[in-house]
Design a protein around this motif. Structure first.
Motif, PDB file in Angstrom:
ATOM      1  N   MET A 199       0.700  -1.096   0.081  1.00 46.15           N
ATOM      2  CA  MET A 199      -0.045   0.021  -0.053  1.00 46.15           C
ATOM      3  C   MET A 199       0.809   1.302   0.111  1.00 46.15           C
ATOM      4  SD  MET A 199      -3.110  -1.024   2.714  1.00 46.15           S
ATOM      5  CE  MET A 199      -3.883  -2.820   2.607  1.00 46.15           C
ATOM      6  N   ALA A 200       2.256   1.282   0.428  1.00 41.08           N
ATOM      7  CA  ALA A 200       3.084   2.263   0.474  1.00 41.08           C
ATOM      8  C   ALA A 200       3.045   2.844  -1.022  1.00 41.08           C
ATOM      9  CB  ALA A 200       4.204   2.169   1.298  1.00 41.08           C
ATOM     10  N   ASP A 201       2.877   4.052  -1.089  1.00 43.66           N
ATOM     11  CA  ASP A 201       3.056   4.826  -2.349  1.00 43.66           C
ATOM     12  C   ASP A 201       4.595   5.259  -2.641  1.00 43.66           C
ATOM     13  OD1 ASP A 201       0.392   5.047  -2.593  1.00 43.66           O
ATOM     14  OD2 ASP A 201       0.020   7.016  -1.763  1.00 43.66           O
ATOM     15  N   SER A 202       5.280   5.227  -1.491  1.00 44.34           N
ATOM     16  CA  SER A 202       6.753   5.469  -1.528  1.00 44.34           C
ATOM     17  C   SER A 202       7.554   4.257  -1.698  1.00 44.34           C
ATOM     18  CB  SER A 202       7.119   6.177  -0.385  1.00 44.34           C
ATOM     19  OG  SER A 202       6.971   5.331   0.715  1.00 44.34           O
ATOM     20  N   ALA A 203       6.932   3.281  -2.224  1.00 40.12           N
ATOM     21  CA  ALA A 203       8.015   2.003  -2.345  1.00 40.12           C
ATOM     22  C   ALA A 203       9.047   2.517  -3.557  1.00 40.12           C
ATOM     23  CB  ALA A 203       6.989   0.812  -2.806  1.00 40.12           C
ATOM     24  N   ALA A 204       8.519   2.774  -4.599  1.00 42.75           N
ATOM     25  CA  ALA A 204       9.287   3.205  -5.413  1.00 42.75           C
ATOM     26  C   ALA A 204      10.561   4.036  -5.221  1.00 42.75           C
ATOM     27  CB  ALA A 204       8.739   4.071  -6.585  1.00 42.75           C
ATOM     28  N   GLN A 205      10.402   5.051  -4.036  1.00 41.40           N
ATOM     29  CA  GLN A 205      11.415   5.778  -3.765  1.00 41.40           C
ATOM     30  C   GLN A 205      12.380   5.114  -2.964  1.00 41.40           C
ATOM     31  OE1 GLN A 205       9.490   9.027  -1.708  1.00 41.40           O
ATOM     32  NE2 GLN A 205       8.273   9.668  -3.487  1.00 41.40           N
ATOM     33  N   TRP A 206      11.818   4.005  -2.185  1.00 43.71           N
ATOM     34  CA  TRP A 206      12.725   3.267  -1.252  1.00 43.71           C
ATOM     35  C   TRP A 206      13.877   2.687  -2.038  1.00 43.71           C
ATOM     36  CZ3 TRP A 206       8.486   0.117   1.225  1.00 43.71           C
ATOM     37  CH2 TRP A 206       7.677   1.147   2.306  1.00 43.71           C
ATOM     38  N   ILE A 207      13.661   2.018  -3.450  1.00 46.70           N
ATOM     39  CA  ILE A 207      14.610   1.478  -4.188  1.00 46.70           C
ATOM     40  C   ILE A 207      15.670   2.295  -4.777  1.00 46.70           C
ATOM     41  CG2 ILE A 207      13.271  -0.690  -4.597  1.00 46.70           C
ATOM     42  CD1 ILE A 207      12.544   0.461  -7.401  1.00 46.70           C
ATOM     43  N   ASP A 208      15.331   3.446  -5.128  1.00 47.61           N
ATOM     44  CA  ASP A 208      15.988   4.788  -5.550  1.00 47.61           C
ATOM     45  C   ASP A 208      17.110   5.150  -4.693  1.00 47.61           C
ATOM     46  OD1 ASP A 208      14.795   4.662  -8.130  1.00 47.61           O
ATOM     47  OD2 ASP A 208      13.338   6.315  -7.366  1.00 47.61           O
ATOM     48  N   ARG A 209      16.666   5.597  -3.300  1.00 48.25           N
ATOM     49  CA  ARG A 209      17.295   5.793  -2.171  1.00 48.25           C
ATOM     50  C   ARG A 209      18.442   4.662  -1.906  1.00 48.25           C
ATOM     51  NH1 ARG A 209      12.654   8.668   1.455  1.00 48.25           N
ATOM     52  NH2 ARG A 209      12.049  10.118   0.010  1.00 48.25           N
ATOM     53  N   LEU A 210      17.968   3.235  -1.787  1.00 47.75           N
ATOM     54  CA  LEU A 210      18.648   2.212  -1.615  1.00 47.75           C
ATOM     55  C   LEU A 210      18.440   1.284  -2.338  1.00 47.75           C
ATOM     56  CD1 LEU A 210      20.666   1.510   0.903  1.00 47.75           C
ATOM     57  CD2 LEU A 210      18.531   0.422   2.027  1.00 47.75           C
ATOM     58  N   PRO A 211      19.548   1.344  -3.401  1.00 46.32           N
ATOM     59  CA  PRO A 211      19.456   0.111  -4.435  1.00 46.32           C
ATOM     60  C   PRO A 211      19.418  -1.317  -3.849  1.00 46.32           C
ATOM     61  CG  PRO A 211      20.900   1.882  -5.082  1.00 46.32           C
ATOM     62  CD  PRO A 211      20.787   2.240  -3.789  1.00 46.32           C
ATOM     63  N   ALA A 212      19.899  -1.607  -2.866  1.00 48.79           N
ATOM     64  CA  ALA A 212      20.061  -2.854  -1.929  1.00 48.79           C
ATOM     65  C   ALA A 212      18.578  -3.246  -1.720  1.00 48.79           C
ATOM     66  CB  ALA A 212      20.834  -2.824  -0.853  1.00 48.79           C
ATOM     67  N   ALA A 213      17.519  -2.257  -1.721  1.00 50.15           N
ATOM     68  CA  ALA A 213      16.291  -2.553  -1.064  1.00 50.15           C
ATOM     69  C   ALA A 213      15.648  -3.679  -2.200  1.00 50.15           C
ATOM     70  CB  ALA A 213      15.654  -1.424  -1.098  1.00 50.15           C
ATOM     71  N   LEU A 214      16.110  -3.502  -3.597  1.00 53.77           N
ATOM     72  CA  LEU A 214      15.943  -4.577  -4.551  1.00 53.77           C
ATOM     73  C   LEU A 214      15.961  -5.941  -4.258  1.00 53.77           C
ATOM     74  CD1 LEU A 214      17.392  -2.821  -7.657  1.00 53.77           C
ATOM     75  CD2 LEU A 214      14.832  -3.105  -7.328  1.00 53.77           C
ATOM     76  N   LEU A 215      16.776  -6.431  -3.097  1.00 52.40           N
ATOM     77  CA  LEU A 215      16.617  -7.625  -2.822  1.00 52.40           C
ATOM     78  C   LEU A 215      15.998  -8.150  -1.873  1.00 52.40           C
ATOM     79  CD1 LEU A 215      20.686  -7.946  -2.619  1.00 52.40           C
ATOM     80  CD2 LEU A 215      19.137  -8.593  -4.648  1.00 52.40           C
ATOM     81  N   LEU A 216      15.011  -7.143  -1.250  1.00 49.71           N
ATOM     82  CA  LEU A 216      14.108  -7.566  -0.231  1.00 49.71           C
ATOM     83  C   LEU A 216      12.793  -7.919  -0.918  1.00 49.71           C
ATOM     84  CD1 LEU A 216      14.408  -4.215   2.086  1.00 49.71           C
ATOM     85  CD2 LEU A 216      15.652  -6.754   2.494  1.00 49.71           C
ATOM     86  N   PRO A 217      12.361  -9.011  -0.019  1.00 50.85           N
ATOM     87  CA  PRO A 217      11.054  -9.629  -0.766  1.00 50.85           C
ATOM     88  C   PRO A 217       9.955  -8.615  -0.756  1.00 50.85           C
ATOM     89  CG  PRO A 217      11.382 -10.367   1.594  1.00 50.85           C
ATOM     90  CD  PRO A 217      12.583  -9.524   1.311  1.00 50.85           C
ATOM     91  N   PHE A 218       9.345  -8.775  -1.918  1.00 56.01           N
ATOM     92  CA  PHE A 218       8.204  -7.651  -2.349  1.00 56.01           C
ATOM     93  C   PHE A 218       8.539  -6.337  -2.393  1.00 56.01           C
ATOM     94  CE2 PHE A 218       6.253 -11.237   0.022  1.00 56.01           C
ATOM     95  CZ  PHE A 218       5.487 -11.700  -1.043  1.00 56.01           C
TER      96      PHE A 218
END
Length: 255
Positions: A180-199
């Motif tokens: 539901m978070a609208d900022s999920a796209a911003q998470w991976i931009d700020r921290l590319p390692a977040a791409l490895l987190l599930p979902f």
């Protein structure tokens, strides 16, 4: 394999016809829960998404929510129901491996749920004039793969621990912020390692494909794909391990 898929689709449709009230209410409860929390949080805390993209992001989140929740909780619920009815042993002694049966059931669940959600998406699209990019659906598919791995892990827990409703409830609450978070796209931009987190990685890419199509990259998609396949493989290995534990204990049919 095709024959098994046809049988599972037929079984799913027969269950929906046999218990229509349960089917409709379950779907409405999940739908109401999602939109209630999504719009409630937006009204309370606001949204960082421009109004022109809000409908597309919400619908994408809803599609991911319905598909992933069905995959996470479905296999375990079905094994618990099989154990209660005394037919779980037949799954172990049939001509198809239990892993293949569960995988086909997941595929059938995605097809049935996807068809229902597609109708809602088409109606919402005509009302709100929303459009979803192909890259968004491709990224959403990675979340589905991750959820399938989680479904296998939950099914393994159901074989050994028998009741998994509390675990499924924890997963539901844990999945809500990511979906539901609208900022999920911003998470991976700020921290590319977040791409490895599930979902997180897959949903971040899916929402980013709507908010910023030019920023969507194949390299990020490839990294998230490796992570999703890894989670699927880990769930499959965990299920195989738990299946061997349950068979060694001789508690497959116990409930």
């Amino acid at each position: 394999m095709i024959y098994l898929l046809q049988m599972e689709l037929g079984r799913s449709l027969l269950q929906m016809r046999r218990y229509p009230l349960e089917t409709v209410l379950s779907f409405l409860i999940l739908t109401g829960m999602f939109f209630g929390i999504a719009y409630g949080s937006t009204a309370a805390f606001g949204s960082t998404v421009p109004a022109t993209y809000a409908a597309g992001i919400t619908m994408l989140s809803f599609i991911g929510w319905m598909l992933c929740m069905g995959l996470l909780s479905g296999p375990a619920s079905e094994l618990e129901a099989e154990a209660q009815s005394g037919t779980v042993e037949q799954l172990f002694t049939g001509g198809h491996a239990l892993t293949r049966i569960l995988m086909v059931r997941m595929l059938a669940s995605v097809m049935v749920t996807g068809a229902i959600v597609a109708v809602i998406a088409l109606v919402a699209g005509r009302v709100a004039h929303l459009t979803l990019a192909p890259a968004a659906f491709a990224s959403l598919g990675l979340a589905v793969i991750t959820a399938a791995g989680g479904g296998f892990a939950m099914a393994g827990c159901a074989l050994v621990f028998k009741k998994t409703r509390s675990i499924a409830l924890l997963l539901t609450f844990g999945l809500m912020p990511v979906m539901m978070a609208d900022s999920a796209a911003q998470w991976i931009d700020r921290l590319p390692a977040a791409l490895l987190l599930p979902f997180v990685g897959s949903m971040g890419l899916a929402k980013g494909a709507i908010l910023d199509p030019a920023g969507w990259s194949w390299s990020a998609f490839a990294l998230a794909s490796l992570a999703s396949c890894g989670y699927f493989g880990a769930g499959l290995l965990f299920f195989s391990r738990m299946r061997r534990v349950a068979m060694r204990r001789g508690t497959i049919g116990h409930y």
